[in-house]
Design a protein around this motif. Structure first.
Motif, PDB file in Angstrom:
ATOM      1  N   VAL A  46     -16.717  25.527  18.327  1.00 54.69           N
ATOM      2  CA  VAL A  46     -15.762  24.648  19.019  1.00 54.69           C
ATOM      3  C   VAL A  46     -15.506  23.438  18.131  1.00 54.69           C
ATOM      4  O   VAL A  46     -16.435  22.749  17.725  1.00 54.69           O
ATOM      5  CB  VAL A  46     -16.305  24.170  20.379  1.00 54.69           C
ATOM      6  CG1 VAL A  46     -15.266  23.303  21.087  1.00 54.69           C
ATOM      7  CG2 VAL A  46     -16.701  25.356  21.244  1.00 54.69           C
ATOM      8  N   THR A  47     -14.234  23.196  17.822  1.00 59.28           N
ATOM      9  CA  THR A  47     -13.896  22.034  17.011  1.00 59.28           C
ATOM     10  C   THR A  47     -12.610  21.394  17.514  1.00 59.28           C
ATOM     11  O   THR A  47     -11.641  22.089  17.805  1.00 59.28           O
ATOM     12  CB  THR A  47     -13.767  22.417  15.519  1.00 59.28           C
ATOM     13  OG1 THR A  47     -13.350  21.272  14.783  1.00 59.28           O
ATOM     14  CG2 THR A  47     -12.781  23.545  15.304  1.00 59.28           C
ATOM     15  N   GLN A 104     -10.949  13.909  14.591  1.00 61.81           N
ATOM     16  CA  GLN A 104     -11.107  12.812  15.534  1.00 61.81           C
ATOM     17  C   GLN A 104     -11.827  13.245  16.821  1.00 61.81           C
ATOM     18  O   GLN A 104     -12.077  12.423  17.693  1.00 61.81           O
ATOM     19  CB  GLN A 104      -9.729  12.239  15.899  1.00 61.81           C
ATOM     20  CG  GLN A 104      -8.895  11.816  14.696  1.00 61.81           C
ATOM     21  CD  GLN A 104      -9.584  10.782  13.846  1.00 61.81           C
ATOM     22  OE1 GLN A 104     -10.115   9.810  14.358  1.00 61.81           O
ATOM     23  NE2 GLN A 104      -9.577  10.990  12.536  1.00 61.81           N
ATOM     24  N   GLY A 105     -12.133  14.553  16.936  1.00 59.90           N
ATOM     25  CA  GLY A 105     -12.731  15.025  18.176  1.00 59.90           C
ATOM     26  C   GLY A 105     -11.671  15.137  19.256  1.00 59.90           C
ATOM     27  O   GLY A 105     -10.507  14.809  19.059  1.00 59.90           O
ATOM     28  N   CYS A 119     -18.038  17.916  17.841  1.00 58.19           N
ATOM     29  CA  CYS A 119     -17.404  17.135  18.908  1.00 58.19           C
ATOM     30  C   CYS A 119     -16.723  15.856  18.437  1.00 58.19           C
ATOM     31  O   CYS A 119     -16.076  15.167  19.234  1.00 58.19           O
ATOM     32  CB  CYS A 119     -18.420  16.821  20.002  1.00 58.19           C
ATOM     33  SG  CYS A 119     -19.880  15.934  19.437  1.00 58.19           S
ATOM     34  N   GLY A 120     -16.870  15.481  17.172  1.00 53.94           N
ATOM     35  CA  GLY A 120     -16.211  14.271  16.684  1.00 53.94           C
ATOM     36  C   GLY A 120     -17.107  13.045  16.782  1.00 53.94           C
ATOM     37  O   GLY A 120     -18.097  13.005  17.520  1.00 53.94           O
ATOM     38  N   GLU A 154     -21.527  15.692  15.351  1.00 55.09           N
ATOM     39  CA  GLU A 154     -20.296  14.911  15.247  1.00 55.09           C
ATOM     40  C   GLU A 154     -19.345  15.492  14.212  1.00 55.09           C
ATOM     41  O   GLU A 154     -18.126  15.531  14.416  1.00 55.09           O
ATOM     42  CB  GLU A 154     -20.621  13.457  14.865  1.00 55.09           C
ATOM     43  CG  GLU A 154     -21.283  12.656  15.961  1.00 55.09           C
ATOM     44  CD  GLU A 154     -21.447  11.194  15.575  1.00 55.09           C
ATOM     45  OE1 GLU A 154     -21.385  10.348  16.482  1.00 55.09           O
ATOM     46  OE2 GLU A 154     -21.619  10.894  14.370  1.00 55.09           O
ATOM     47  N   TYR A 155     -19.907  15.905  13.103  1.00 51.07           N
ATOM     48  CA  TYR A 155     -19.083  16.341  11.977  1.00 51.07           C
ATOM     49  C   TYR A 155     -19.899  17.307  11.129  1.00 51.07           C
ATOM     50  O   TYR A 155     -21.123  17.213  11.081  1.00 51.07           O
ATOM     51  CB  TYR A 155     -18.659  15.123  11.139  1.00 51.07           C
ATOM     52  CG  TYR A 155     -17.696  15.417  10.017  1.00 51.07           C
ATOM     53  CD1 TYR A 155     -16.357  15.675  10.283  1.00 51.07           C
ATOM     54  CD2 TYR A 155     -18.124  15.435   8.690  1.00 51.07           C
ATOM     55  CE1 TYR A 155     -15.464  15.952   9.256  1.00 51.07           C
ATOM     56  CE2 TYR A 155     -17.235  15.702   7.652  1.00 51.07           C
ATOM     57  CZ  TYR A 155     -15.907  15.962   7.942  1.00 51.07           C
ATOM     58  OH  TYR A 155     -15.021  16.232   6.934  1.00 51.07           O
ATOM     59  N   VAL A 156     -19.233  18.247  10.485  1.00 51.83           N
ATOM     60  CA  VAL A 156     -19.905  19.184   9.592  1.00 51.83           C
ATOM     61  C   VAL A 156     -19.369  18.967   8.189  1.00 51.83           C
ATOM     62  O   VAL A 156     -18.158  19.103   7.956  1.00 51.83           O
ATOM     63  CB  VAL A 156     -19.664  20.648  10.032  1.00 51.83           C
ATOM     64  CG1 VAL A 156     -20.218  21.609   8.994  1.00 51.83           C
ATOM     65  CG2 VAL A 156     -20.302  20.905  11.384  1.00 51.83           C
ATOM     66  N   ASN A 157     -20.234  18.610   7.275  1.00 51.16           N
ATOM     67  CA  ASN A 157     -19.800  18.360   5.898  1.00 51.16           C
ATOM     68  C   ASN A 157     -19.310  19.643   5.219  1.00 51.16           C
ATOM     69  O   ASN A 157     -18.357  19.621   4.447  1.00 51.16           O
ATOM     70  CB  ASN A 157     -20.936  17.748   5.074  1.00 51.16           C
ATOM     71  CG  ASN A 157     -21.185  16.304   5.450  1.00 51.16           C
ATOM     72  OD1 ASN A 157     -20.253  15.561   5.722  1.00 51.16           O
ATOM     73  ND2 ASN A 157     -22.450  15.909   5.489  1.00 51.16           N
TER      74      ASN A 157
END
Length: 353
Positions: A188-189, A193-194, A219-220, A237-240
């Motif tokens: 889920v993305t 900015q989420g 989820c941002g 929050e974020y995936v590099n």
């Protein structure tokens, strides 16, 4: 010594395609410089790519907010002046713009200095910044064939895709995210900015989803929940390294930004798209999503119809019909246009020299 300036930003979608071109650009250019906003998301992305970066003042049109938009001419003028000084110092052979409001100061400054500009539009319809840039560009390259037909200088090439998305190790990625691989993975993305409503609906639907899937939820920023989460649900929050997340996905729920869509399609991942509604955006995501839905490559749920039930049913349908999706993906393959784009850019740089 051949030099290129890259520009574009405001969202990750206006920046990451530039990064996808780097392996090819490095074969044609000795120096690659990025001009973006002073504090936008593109600054961090470019920093991680180890490129020279210059920031200029930029401002975005805020829909429905007349007072806030009054400062646009002044900020844009300041940005054009500063971008011009940077271009005078760098003396690039060509400028490549990926669009977004961040690109305008550089594109306008380059045009005034007779530096060739090549632009690329990823969405089905041309955004406001690229409509302006199109008039100042030698060519506007497009990801959708229909888009090129709406532009006098349009040329359909397809999307630039990052090489990394095709080379990730699924077994290692499962381990790194903390999954055992016994259940299919729902990715889920909501974009860089989420997406608040998407996050809330996914979390409400977890009791149903986790009976069938393990869930990786990007989820941002500042959207993590602090309470204990259920087994099989991983939030971040974020995936590099987004390629690692894509490599483990059996099905995906996503907004309908074009860059994410083309990566999903190229990897043949069944997906449920929840496009940003018109008003919050210019409606480009709705048109992107509709295009792929008509080809049988995605399920679409409009945000106004989004609920635990509608989302769960759509996800279940996409996964259950994954073999049908696979057949459709074979009929409409997505090719990486990175090399073609960089050849066009290099040709225009050579014509200047």
């Amino acid at each position: 010594m051949a030099t290129i300036v890259l520009t574009g930003g405001g969202t990750a979608g206006h920046c990451t395609p530039n990064i996808a071109l780097l392996p090819y650009l490095k074969k044609d250019f000795d120096r690659i410089v990025y001009i973006g906003s002073e504090n936008g998301i593109e600054k961090e992305i470019v920093k991680n790519a180890n490129l020279e970066y210059f920031g200029v003042p930029c401002t975005k049109l805020k829909r429905g907010e007349i007072i806030k938009n009054l400062s646009i001419p002044f900020t844009l003028t300041h940005g054009i002046i500063k971008a011009g000084k940077i271009l005078d110092k760098i003396k690039p052979d060509v400028v490549f713009s990926k669009g977004g409001f961040v690109s305008l100061p550089t594109v306008i400054s380059a045009y005034r200095r007779k530096i060739p500009v090549i632009s690329h539009e990823s969405d089905f319809t041309v955004g406001l910044a690229n409509k302006i840039s199109a008039r100042l560009s030698k060519k506007v390259l497009t990801s959708f064939p229909e888009t090129a037909k709406t532009l006098k200088n349009g040329e359909f090439v397809g999307p630039p895709l990052r090489k990394e998305i095709f080379n990730s190790n699924k077994v290692e990625s499962l381990k790194n995210f903390g999954f055992n691989g016994r259940k299919p993975i729902l990715l889920v993305t909501g974009g860089s900015q989420g997406a608040k409503i998407l996050n809330q609906t996914i979390r409400s639907a977890l009791p149903y989803l986790l009976t069938k899937f393990d869930v990786l939820h990007i989820c941002g920023k500042n959207n993590l929940i602090e309470e204990k989460t259920p087994h099989g649900y991983i939030q971040t929050e974020y995936v590099n390294n987004m390629e690692d997340a894509l490599s483990i996905a059996s099905v995906c729920v996503s907004r309908a930004g074009s860059n994410t869509l083309f990566e999903l399609m190229s990897l043949k991942i069944p997906c449920v798209l929840i496009p940003l509604p018109k008003g919050i955006s210019r409606g480009d995501q709705i048109l992107n999503a509709n295009y792929f839905e008509k080809l049988g490559l995605a399920c679409v749920v409009r945000q106004e119809s989004l609920s635990e039930k509608s989302l769960f049913l759509a996800i279940n349908s996409a996964y259950s019909n994954r073999l049908n999706f696979l057949r459709n993906f074979e009929n409409y393959p997505i090719k990486d246009s990175s090399r073609q784009i960089t050849r066009i850019i290099a040709d225009h740089a050579n014509s200047k020299r």
